[in-house]
Design a protein around this motif. Structure first.
Motif, PDB file in Angstrom:
ATOM      1  N   THR A   1       0.755  -1.404  -0.148  1.00  0.00           N
ATOM      2  CA  THR A   1       0.188  -0.202  -0.246  1.00  0.00           C
ATOM      3  C   THR A   1       0.830   0.712   0.274  1.00  0.00           C
ATOM      4  O   THR A   1       0.875   2.180  -0.734  1.00  0.00           O
ATOM      5  CB  THR A   1      -0.784  -0.115   1.240  1.00  0.00           C
TER       6      THR A   1
ATOM      7  N   THR B   1      -5.164   7.223  -7.278  1.00  0.00           N
ATOM      8  CA  THR B   1      -6.655   7.249  -8.073  1.00  0.00           C
ATOM      9  C   THR B   1      -6.273   5.560  -8.869  1.00  0.00           C
ATOM     10  O   THR B   1      -7.545   5.325  -9.080  1.00  0.00           O
ATOM     11  CB  THR B   1      -6.193   8.582  -8.935  1.00  0.00           C
TER      12      THR B   1
ATOM     13  N   ILE C   1      -6.131   1.263  -4.542  1.00  0.00           N
ATOM     14  CA  ILE C   1      -7.241   1.220  -4.008  1.00  0.00           C
ATOM     15  C   ILE C   1      -7.604  -0.050  -3.593  1.00  0.00           C
ATOM     16  O   ILE C   1      -7.802  -1.137  -2.199  1.00  0.00           O
ATOM     17  CB  ILE C   1      -8.095   1.280  -5.237  1.00  0.00           C
ATOM     18  N   SER C   2      -6.878  -1.571  -4.787  1.00  0.00           N
ATOM     19  CA  SER C   2      -6.854  -2.667  -4.494  1.00  0.00           C
ATOM     20  C   SER C   2      -6.186  -2.791  -3.476  1.00  0.00           C
ATOM     21  O   SER C   2      -5.980  -4.306  -2.203  1.00  0.00           O
ATOM     22  CB  SER C   2      -7.044  -3.876  -5.254  1.00  0.00           C
TER      23      SER C   2
END
Length: 155
Positions: free
Chosen positions: A70, A78, A83-84
């Protein structure tokens, strides 16, 4: 390159996490639910003894890899991979919190039973454990699928 290596490690470790979920989905849940008290208690005690340390290592490694992934992916906030990875990390943290606050205390209580000394309502404890674990299964499978989605469609 850091992202790819970290994604590989995260997926690999997450696969170990979800392997337990799939084993329970495929056979273990049904098997444990059909056991009489003494067999259930013996089985649970053996499982806890043999799985506790390896699962801690797997979860700590998966958490560490997920945090790193992350952090590396935040350069594209974005992007689908970021995001995943956030979804996977949140799912994993929620899984760990449910384990620590729910399943582990139940494990400790169940593991204090003996085949000759257990509560009359032992099936209620078993059901409560499974209810919590089914939520955890949904969380960790969701996290893994999220990572796969980021890998396939986000890179």
């Amino acid at each position: 390159m850091e992202i790819k290596i970290t994604l590989f490690i995260t997926l690999l470790m997450y696969a170990f996490v979800i392997s337990q979920s799939f084993f329970y989905i495929l056979a273990m849940s049904t098997t444990l639910k059909k056991m009489q008290a003494s067999t259930y208690i013996e089985t649970r005690n053996l499982l806890t003894q043999n799985l506790q340390a390896p699962l801690q290592i797997v979860y700590y490694t998966t958490l560490g890899a997920s945090v790193l992934l992350t952090a590396f992916c935040v350069v594209n906030p974005t992007g689908l991979l970021f995001i995943s990875s956030v979804i996977a990390l949140i799912a994993l943290v929620a899984d760990v919190l449910l384990a620590v606050k729910g399943n582990v205390p139940l494990n400790n209580y169940i593991n204090s039973w003996t085949t000759s000394n257990y509560p009359e309502n032992w099936k209620q404890y078993r059901s409560k454990w499974f209810t919590l674990y089914h939520v955890r299964q949904a969380l960790n499978i969701t996290g893994f699928v999220s990572l796969l989605t980021g890998l396939i469609f986000g890179m």
